[in-house]
Write an enzyme that holds these catalytic residues in place. Structure first.
Site, PDB file in Angstrom:
ATOM      1  CB  THR A  38       0.050  15.702  -6.283  1.00 31.29           C
ATOM      2  OG1 THR A  38       0.025  14.360  -6.761  1.00 31.29           O
ATOM      3  CG2 THR A  38      -1.363  16.173  -5.960  1.00 31.29           C
ATOM      4  CG  ASP A  56       6.737  10.635  -0.622  1.00 27.17           C
ATOM      5  OD1 ASP A  56       6.137   9.562  -0.819  1.00 27.17           O
ATOM      6  OD2 ASP A  56       7.962  10.699  -0.415  1.00 27.17           O
ATOM      7  CG  ASN A  87       1.161   8.477 -13.125  1.00 27.08           C
ATOM      8  OD1 ASN A  87       1.374   7.733 -14.075  1.00 27.08           O
ATOM      9  ND2 ASN A  87       2.031   9.413 -12.745  1.00 27.08           N
ATOM     10  CB  SER A  97      -2.192  -2.253 -13.438  1.00 23.80           C
ATOM     11  OG  SER A  97      -1.647  -3.535 -13.501  1.00 23.80           O
ATOM     12  CE1 TYR A 103       6.531  -1.433 -11.877  1.00 23.55           C
ATOM     13  CE2 TYR A 103       6.292  -2.961 -13.710  1.00 23.55           C
ATOM     14  CZ  TYR A 103       6.056  -1.727 -13.141  1.00 23.55           C
ATOM     15  OH  TYR A 103       5.329  -0.778 -13.840  1.00 23.55           O
ATOM     16  CE  LYS A 113       2.930  -0.752 -11.613  1.00 26.96           C
ATOM     17  NZ  LYS A 113       2.291   0.529 -11.231  1.00 26.96           N
ATOM     18  CB  THR A 130       7.616   7.393 -18.862  1.00 29.00           C
ATOM     19  OG1 THR A 130       7.976   6.120 -18.311  1.00 29.00           O
ATOM     20  CG2 THR A 130       6.290   7.271 -19.606  1.00 29.00           C
TER      21      THR A 130
HETATM   22  N1  LIG Z   1       6.611   3.639 -18.746  1.00 31.88           N
HETATM   23  C1  LIG Z   1       6.283   2.385 -18.837  1.00 31.88           C
HETATM   24  O1  LIG Z   1       6.775   1.655 -19.700  1.00 31.88           O
HETATM   25  C2  LIG Z   1       5.248   1.829 -17.892  1.00 31.88           C
HETATM   26  C3  LIG Z   1       4.621   0.616 -18.260  1.00 31.88           C
HETATM   27  C4  LIG Z   1       3.647   0.102 -17.414  1.00 31.88           C
HETATM   28  C5  LIG Z   1       3.297   0.794 -16.269  1.00 31.88           C
HETATM   29  N2  LIG Z   1       3.931   1.959 -15.941  1.00 31.88           N
HETATM   30  C6  LIG Z   1       3.501   2.660 -14.720  1.00 31.88           C
HETATM   31  O2  LIG Z   1       3.164   3.991 -15.034  1.00 31.88           O
HETATM   32  C7  LIG Z   1       3.215   4.786 -13.850  1.00 31.88           C
HETATM   33  C8  LIG Z   1       3.910   6.104 -14.119  1.00 31.88           C
HETATM   34  O3  LIG Z   1       5.268   5.877 -14.433  1.00 31.88           O
HETATM   35  P1  LIG Z   1       5.951   6.524 -15.707  1.00 31.88           P
HETATM   36  O4  LIG Z   1       6.099   5.456 -16.713  1.00 31.88           O
HETATM   37  O5  LIG Z   1       5.279   7.765 -16.107  1.00 31.88           O
HETATM   38  O6  LIG Z   1       7.429   6.794 -15.133  1.00 31.88           O
HETATM   39  P2  LIG Z   1       8.150   8.140 -14.645  1.00 31.88           P
HETATM   40  O7  LIG Z   1       8.288   9.078 -15.780  1.00 31.88           O
HETATM   41  O8  LIG Z   1       9.378   7.670 -13.973  1.00 31.88           O
HETATM   42  O9  LIG Z   1       7.137   8.767 -13.585  1.00 31.88           O
HETATM   43  C9  LIG Z   1       6.977   8.227 -12.313  1.00 31.88           C
HETATM   44  C10 LIG Z   1       6.339   9.291 -11.435  1.00 31.88           C
HETATM   45  O10 LIG Z   1       6.092   8.707 -10.140  1.00 31.88           O
HETATM   46  C11 LIG Z   1       6.561   9.646  -9.187  1.00 31.88           C
HETATM   47  N3  LIG Z   1       6.858   9.056  -7.891  1.00 31.88           N
HETATM   48  C12 LIG Z   1       7.754   8.074  -7.578  1.00 31.88           C
HETATM   49  N4  LIG Z   1       7.737   7.829  -6.270  1.00 31.88           N
HETATM   50  C13 LIG Z   1       6.801   8.654  -5.730  1.00 31.88           C
HETATM   51  C14 LIG Z   1       6.319   8.882  -4.418  1.00 31.88           C
HETATM   52  N5  LIG Z   1       6.797   8.208  -3.352  1.00 31.88           N
HETATM   53  N6  LIG Z   1       5.331   9.802  -4.232  1.00 31.88           N
HETATM   54  C15 LIG Z   1       4.832  10.495  -5.276  1.00 31.88           C
HETATM   55  N7  LIG Z   1       5.276  10.350  -6.544  1.00 31.88           N
HETATM   56  C16 LIG Z   1       6.251   9.436  -6.760  1.00 31.88           C
HETATM   57  C17 LIG Z   1       7.777  10.269  -9.819  1.00 31.88           C
HETATM   58  O11 LIG Z   1       8.111  11.453  -9.109  1.00 31.88           O
HETATM   59  P3  LIG Z   1       9.638  11.989  -8.949  1.00 31.88           P
HETATM   60  O12 LIG Z   1       9.917  12.852 -10.132  1.00 31.88           O
HETATM   61  O13 LIG Z   1       9.610  12.755  -7.648  1.00 31.88           O
HETATM   62  O14 LIG Z   1      10.543  10.790  -8.898  1.00 31.88           O
HETATM   63  C18 LIG Z   1       7.235  10.501 -11.217  1.00 31.88           C
HETATM   64  O15 LIG Z   1       6.456  11.664 -11.258  1.00 31.88           O
HETATM   65  C19 LIG Z   1       3.930   3.914 -12.795  1.00 31.88           C
HETATM   66  O16 LIG Z   1       2.962   3.416 -11.888  1.00 31.88           O
HETATM   67  C20 LIG Z   1       4.536   2.787 -13.620  1.00 31.88           C
HETATM   68  O17 LIG Z   1       4.707   1.613 -12.867  1.00 31.88           O
HETATM   69  C21 LIG Z   1       4.910   2.486 -16.731  1.00 31.88           C
END
Ligand SMILES: NC(=O)c1ccc[n+]([C@@H]2O[C@H](COP(=O)([O-])OP(=O)(O)OC[C@H]3O[C@@H](n4cnc5c(N)ncnc54)[C@H](OP(=O)(O)O)[C@@H]3O)[C@@H](O)[C@H]2O)c1
Length: 281
Positions: free
Chosen positions: A34, A58, A85, A136, A150, A154, A185
Site C-alpha cells: 500500500t 493513507d 511501517n 518503532s 518523534y 515511538k 531511507t
Molecule cells: N530510516 C531510519 O533511519 C529509521 C530509523 C528508525 C525508524 N524508522 C521508521 O521506519 C519507518 C519507515 O520509514 P523509512 O525509514 O523507510 O522512511 P521513508 O523512506 O521516508 O518511508 C516512509 C514511508 O511512509 C510513508 N508515509 C508517510 N506518511 C504516510 C501516510 N499518512 N500514509 C501512508 N504512508 C505514509 C511514505 O509515503 P510517501 O512516499 O507517500 O511519503 C513512505 O512510503 C518509519 O516508521 C520510521 O519512523 C526509520
C-alpha cells in the site's frame, strides 16, 4: 509461516519498499503493498505473478483503512502479517516545535498504526494467528535532543505494542517491534520536517539538525538487510518471536546501554521506591 498474506503500509520508499521488493520475489506468498500514491509502486510490476495487490492507503484516512482491509480479505481470505511501517519524522527543539506538524506526525506514527492494527485484529482473531510488525525506532527506547516529539511517537508505539502483545498472546497473535538506528531511507531527508532553532539559547542544536539532513542516505543501516531479517524472523521464528528487535549496531549498543543504566538506577533507588507503599501488616 508459508503461503501467507502480508499487508504493508508505506511501500513507496525505504524499509517498506525493500520489504515489498523482497516479498514480491517469494513464491506462494500474497503481498499487499500500500502507498498514498500507487503510481509509486511500479517497481513491483516486474515481479507480478498474480499474488501482488497494490492499494491506495493513507494511514490517517479511516475509510481507506477499512476499504483496504475489506479488499484484502475479499481477495486473499486472510491477513497473516501486518507491517505498520508508514511513518515520518520531525526535528526541532521541544519548545520551538510546530504543534500542527507534530500533531500530524502523531496522527501518522501513532494513530495510523493503531487504526490499522484495530482494523486488522478481527481477521487475525478469527484466524487465531497473525503477526503485527510495528515500526518503532531506537528513538522509541532512547531520547535524543531535537527529536522529543518523534521520541514521543515511538515511545507511544512501544507502550501500546507491549500492552497489545499481552492481550493477544493467548489468541496466538504476535507483536514484533522493529527498533532501527539510522538506515538509508528517505526518513532523515524528505520524510522529516526540520525546524531550525530561532532562539539563541538553542543555536547549538541547529548544527545537529543540519548534519542529520546532510547524512540522509549515508547512514550505516541497509534497509534490504532489514527486510531479510524481518522476513526471516516472521517466517522461521514465529514460535520464538521477540517483542523487541533493535536493528543496526548503534541501535543494539544504545538499547543495551539504556537498559543496563536503567537497571542500575532502579536498583539504586529501590529502598526509596519500596518505602512508598503502605507498610505490610
Ligand atoms: N530510516 C531510519 O533511519 C529509521 C530509523 C528508525 C525508524 N524508522 C521508521 O521506519 C519507518 C519507515 O520509514 P523509512 O525509514 O523507510 O522512511 P521513508 O523512506 O521516508 O518511508 C516512509 C514511508 O511512509 C510513508 N508515509 C508517510 N506518511 C504516510 C501516510 N499518512 N500514509 C501512508 N504512508 C505514509 C511514505 O509515503 P510517501 O512516499 O507517500 O511519503 C513512505 O512510503 C518509519 O516508521 C520510521 O519512523 C526509520
Amino acid at each position: 509461516m508459508a503461503n501467507k498474506t502480508w499487508l504493508i503500509t508505506g511501500t513507496s520508499t525505504g524499509f517498506g519498499r525493500s520489504l515489498a521488493t523482497l516479498l514480491a520475489q517469494k513464491p506462494n506468498l500474497n503481498l499487499v503493498a500500500t502507498a498514498r500514491h500507487t503510481d509509486q509502486l511500479d517497481y513491483l510490476d516486474q515481479y507480478d505473478h498474480g499474488q501482488i495487490q497494490k492499494l491506495t492507503l493513507d494511514v490517517t484516512n479511516q475509510d481507506e483503512i477499512n476499504q483496504v482491509v475489506k479488499q484484502v480479505n475479499d481477495r486473499f481470505g486472510s491477513i497473516d502479517v501486518l507491517v505498520n511501517n508508514a511513518g515520518l519524522g520531525y526535528f526541532g527543539t521541544f519548545e520551538e516545535s510546530d504543534r500542527d506538524a507534530v500533531e500530524y506526525m502523531f496522527n501518522v506514527n501513532v494513530w495510523g498504526l493503531a487504526d490499522m492494527t484495530r482494523a486488522v485484529l478481527p481477521t487475525m482473531r478469527q484466524q487465531r494467528s497473525g503477526v503485527i510488525v510495528n515500526f518503532s525506532s531506537i528513538a522509541g527506547l532512547f531520547s535524543f535532543p531535537t527529536l522529543s516529539f518523534y521520541n514521543g511517537t515511538k515511545y507511544a508505539v512501544e507502550g501500546m505494542s507491549e500492552s497489545l502483545a499481552q492481550e493477544v498472546k493467548d489468541l496466538n497473535i504476535k507483536v514484533l517491534l522493529i527498533e532501527p538506528s539510522g538506515f538509508r531511507t528517505d526518513w532523515a531527508g524528505r520524510s522529516s520536517q526540520k525546524a531550525l532553532p530561532t532562539t539563541t539559547d538553542y543555536q547549538q542544536f541547529a548544527e545537529s539538525i543540519e548534519q542529520n539532513n546532510a547524512n540522509a542516505h549515508h547512514e550505516a543501516g541497509d534497509p534490504d538487510a532489514a527486510a531479510e531479517i524481518i522476513y526471516d524472523q516472521v517466517t522461521n521464528n514465529y514460535a520464538q518471536l521477540p517483542l523487541r528487535l533493535p536493528l543496526g549496531k548503534f541501535a543494539s549498543d544504545m538499547a543495551i546501554d539504556k537498559y543496563t543504566k536503567s537497571l542500575a538506577g532502579f536498583k539504586q533507588v529501590r529502598d526509596i521506591s519500596v518505602s512508598a507503599d503502605q507498610p505490610e501488616k
